[in-house]
Design a protein around this motif. Structure first.
Motif, mmCIF file in Angstrom:
data_model
loop_
_atom_site.group_PDB
_atom_site.id
_atom_site.type_symbol
_atom_site.label_atom_id
_atom_site.label_comp_id
_atom_site.label_asym_id
_atom_site.label_seq_id
_atom_site.Cartn_x
_atom_site.Cartn_y
_atom_site.Cartn_z
ATOM 1 N N UNK A 98 0.802 -1.224 0.000
ATOM 2 C CA UNK A 98 0.000 0.000 0.000
ATOM 3 C C UNK A 98 0.838 1.279 0.000
ATOM 4 N N UNK A 99 2.143 1.166 -0.107
ATOM 5 C CA UNK A 99 2.970 2.370 -0.194
ATOM 6 C C UNK A 99 2.681 3.093 -1.509
ATOM 7 N N UNK A 100 2.579 4.419 -1.473
ATOM 8 C CA UNK A 100 2.310 5.177 -2.704
ATOM 9 C C UNK A 100 3.590 5.504 -3.458
ATOM 10 N N UNK A 101 3.446 5.908 -4.695
ATOM 11 C CA UNK A 101 4.595 6.362 -5.497
ATOM 12 C C UNK A 101 5.140 7.695 -4.968
ATOM 13 N N UNK A 102 4.243 8.572 -4.518
ATOM 14 C CA UNK A 102 4.671 9.865 -3.990
ATOM 15 C C UNK A 102 3.746 10.306 -2.871
ATOM 16 N N UNK A 103 4.231 11.209 -2.040
ATOM 17 C CA UNK A 103 3.417 11.822 -0.994
ATOM 18 C C UNK A 103 3.669 13.325 -0.998
ATOM 19 N N UNK A 104 2.602 14.080 -0.832
ATOM 20 C CA UNK A 104 2.679 15.525 -0.660
ATOM 21 C C UNK A 104 2.319 15.808 0.792
ATOM 22 N N UNK A 105 3.216 16.451 1.510
ATOM 23 C CA UNK A 105 3.087 16.590 2.956
ATOM 24 C C UNK A 105 3.186 18.051 3.388
ATOM 25 N N UNK A 106 2.689 18.307 4.591
ATOM 26 C CA UNK A 106 2.871 19.593 5.272
ATOM 27 C C UNK A 106 2.362 20.749 4.418
ATOM 28 N N UNK A 107 1.044 20.655 4.138
ATOM 29 C CA UNK A 107 0.339 21.710 3.384
ATOM 30 C C UNK A 107 0.976 21.952 2.017
ATOM 31 N N UNK A 108 1.451 20.870 1.405
ATOM 32 C CA UNK A 108 1.993 20.949 0.060
ATOM 33 C C UNK A 108 3.426 21.429 -0.016
ATOM 34 N N UNK A 109 4.070 21.609 1.123
ATOM 35 C CA UNK A 109 5.417 22.178 1.115
ATOM 36 C C UNK A 109 6.503 21.152 0.806
ATOM 37 N N UNK A 110 6.236 19.863 1.048
ATOM 38 C CA UNK A 110 7.244 18.822 0.846
ATOM 39 C C UNK A 110 6.679 17.723 -0.038
ATOM 40 N N UNK A 111 7.425 17.391 -1.078
ATOM 41 C CA UNK A 111 7.076 16.267 -1.950
ATOM 42 C C UNK A 111 8.091 15.161 -1.729
ATOM 43 N N UNK A 112 7.580 13.960 -1.516
ATOM 44 C CA UNK A 112 8.406 12.794 -1.208
ATOM 45 C C UNK A 112 8.249 11.770 -2.321
ATOM 46 N N UNK A 113 9.362 11.428 -2.989
ATOM 47 C CA UNK A 113 9.375 10.380 -4.014
ATOM 48 C C UNK A 113 10.608 9.516 -3.763
ATOM 49 N N UNK A 114 10.699 8.402 -4.466
ATOM 50 C CA UNK A 114 11.891 7.561 -4.287
ATOM 51 C C UNK A 114 12.983 7.891 -5.292
ATOM 52 N N UNK A 115 12.590 8.107 -6.535
ATOM 53 C CA UNK A 115 13.578 8.141 -7.610
ATOM 54 C C UNK A 115 13.632 9.498 -8.302
ATOM 55 N N UNK A 116 12.706 9.748 -9.190
ATOM 56 C CA UNK A 116 12.624 10.993 -9.955
ATOM 57 C C UNK A 116 11.167 11.422 -9.920
ATOM 58 N N UNK A 117 10.886 12.711 -9.813
ATOM 59 C CA UNK A 117 9.487 13.115 -9.660
ATOM 60 C C UNK A 117 8.596 12.808 -10.850
ATOM 61 N N UNK A 118 9.199 12.586 -12.019
ATOM 62 C CA UNK A 118 8.395 12.337 -13.212
ATOM 63 C C UNK A 118 8.649 10.982 -13.856
ATOM 64 N N UNK A 119 9.844 10.425 -13.674
ATOM 65 C CA UNK A 119 10.221 9.191 -14.374
ATOM 66 C C UNK A 119 10.570 8.116 -13.344
ATOM 67 N N UNK A 120 9.701 7.143 -13.212
ATOM 68 C CA UNK A 120 9.930 6.087 -12.226
ATOM 69 C C UNK A 120 11.211 5.317 -12.539
ATOM 70 N N UNK A 121 11.975 5.044 -11.482
ATOM 71 C CA UNK A 121 13.217 4.268 -11.522
ATOM 72 C C UNK A 121 14.405 5.026 -12.108
ATOM 73 N N UNK A 122 14.243 6.274 -12.498
ATOM 74 C CA UNK A 122 15.389 7.044 -12.980
ATOM 75 C C UNK A 122 16.268 7.438 -11.787
ATOM 76 N N UNK A 123 17.568 7.208 -11.927
ATOM 77 C CA UNK A 123 18.521 7.645 -10.907
ATOM 78 C C UNK A 123 18.786 9.139 -11.081
ATOM 79 N N UNK A 124 18.552 9.901 -10.012
ATOM 80 C CA UNK A 124 18.766 11.345 -10.062
ATOM 81 C C UNK A 124 19.982 11.665 -9.195
#
Length: 219
Positions: A98-124
């Motif tokens: 149930x983990x999501x791809x991304x989370x937007x937290x703290x009134x939209x101030x912080x975006x949490x992703x694992x890899x790249x905000x637009x391209x899954x699995x891309x090393x940034x």
């Protein structure tokens, strides 16, 4: 607001415990994914995040466990996923699924992703950091590369806290960061832990020796 930021735990409970003990008092804790994979303690690391209700996104190793997939051609990653699949109970597996791809937290101030905000699995990697990675958020937190780095721009902050459980920047110490969301400043931290113990446990668990060796080298 002080936010503790971690990523890429990779089933390394010894490193995770060292990071949590070392971390100063923070108001929140977030995790940029890959809780499982590679190392011997996937269940305990999942429980550490789940029981603390830590906002966490799905990393690529988490996704392989969640979908019962595997890594073709990467024996270390494949062995870690197989180990996690055997170790997790139904509650732990459901949490990962149930983990999501991304989370937007703290009134939209912080975006949490694992890899790249637009391209899954891309090393940034750090050299690819730029203000163009930012959207409406003030801070973009990502992981995946296991390389600790952050940049502060007029538009906001791009932050990779580094890897808790498998650093790859030639520094074997566990990595994390503390973000001051008010001043948009970042403090990067490294923590000594018993890497040899983990390397020994990797071999004892029947996981690849190369997984143990890279922990000792920080690669």
């Amino acid at each position: 607001m002080q936010v503790g930021v971690i990523s890429d735990i990779h089933s390394n409970l010894v490193a995770l415990e060292a990071v949590l003990e070392d971390m100063p008092d923070v108001d929140r804790l977030v995790c940029a994914g890959d809780v499982v994979g590679y190392n011997p303690w996937p269940a305990a690391c999942v429980d550490a995040m789940r029981e603390r209700n830590v906002p966490t996104v799905m990393g690529n190793h988490d996704r392989m466990v969640a979908t019962d997939g595997n890594f073709h051609g990467n024996s270390m990653a494949r062995a870690g996923v197989e180990h996690a699949n055997a170790a997790l109970n139904d509650v732990q597996r459901a949490w990962v699924q149930n983990l999501p791809r991304e989370k937007i937290l703290y009134d939209g101030r912080l975006k949490l992703v694992h890899d790249h905000p637009e391209v899954q699995d891309r090393y940034t990697y750090p050299e690819a950091f730029s203000p163009s990675l930012l959207g409406d958020e003030d801070v973009l937190v990502l992981g995946h590369t296991h390389v600790q780095h952050h940049e502060v721009y007029d538009e906001g902050v791009v932050l990779n806290p580094g890897s808790v459980g498998q650093p790859r920047d030639r520094d074997p110490r566990a990595a994390y960061a503390v973000l001051d969301l008010d001043s948009l400043s970042v403090a990067e931290h490294r923590v000594e832990y018993d890497v040899q113990r983990v390397a020994d446990e990797v071999r004892e668990a029947g996981l690849p020796a190369a997984t143990a060796d890279r922990l000792l080298d920080g690669r």
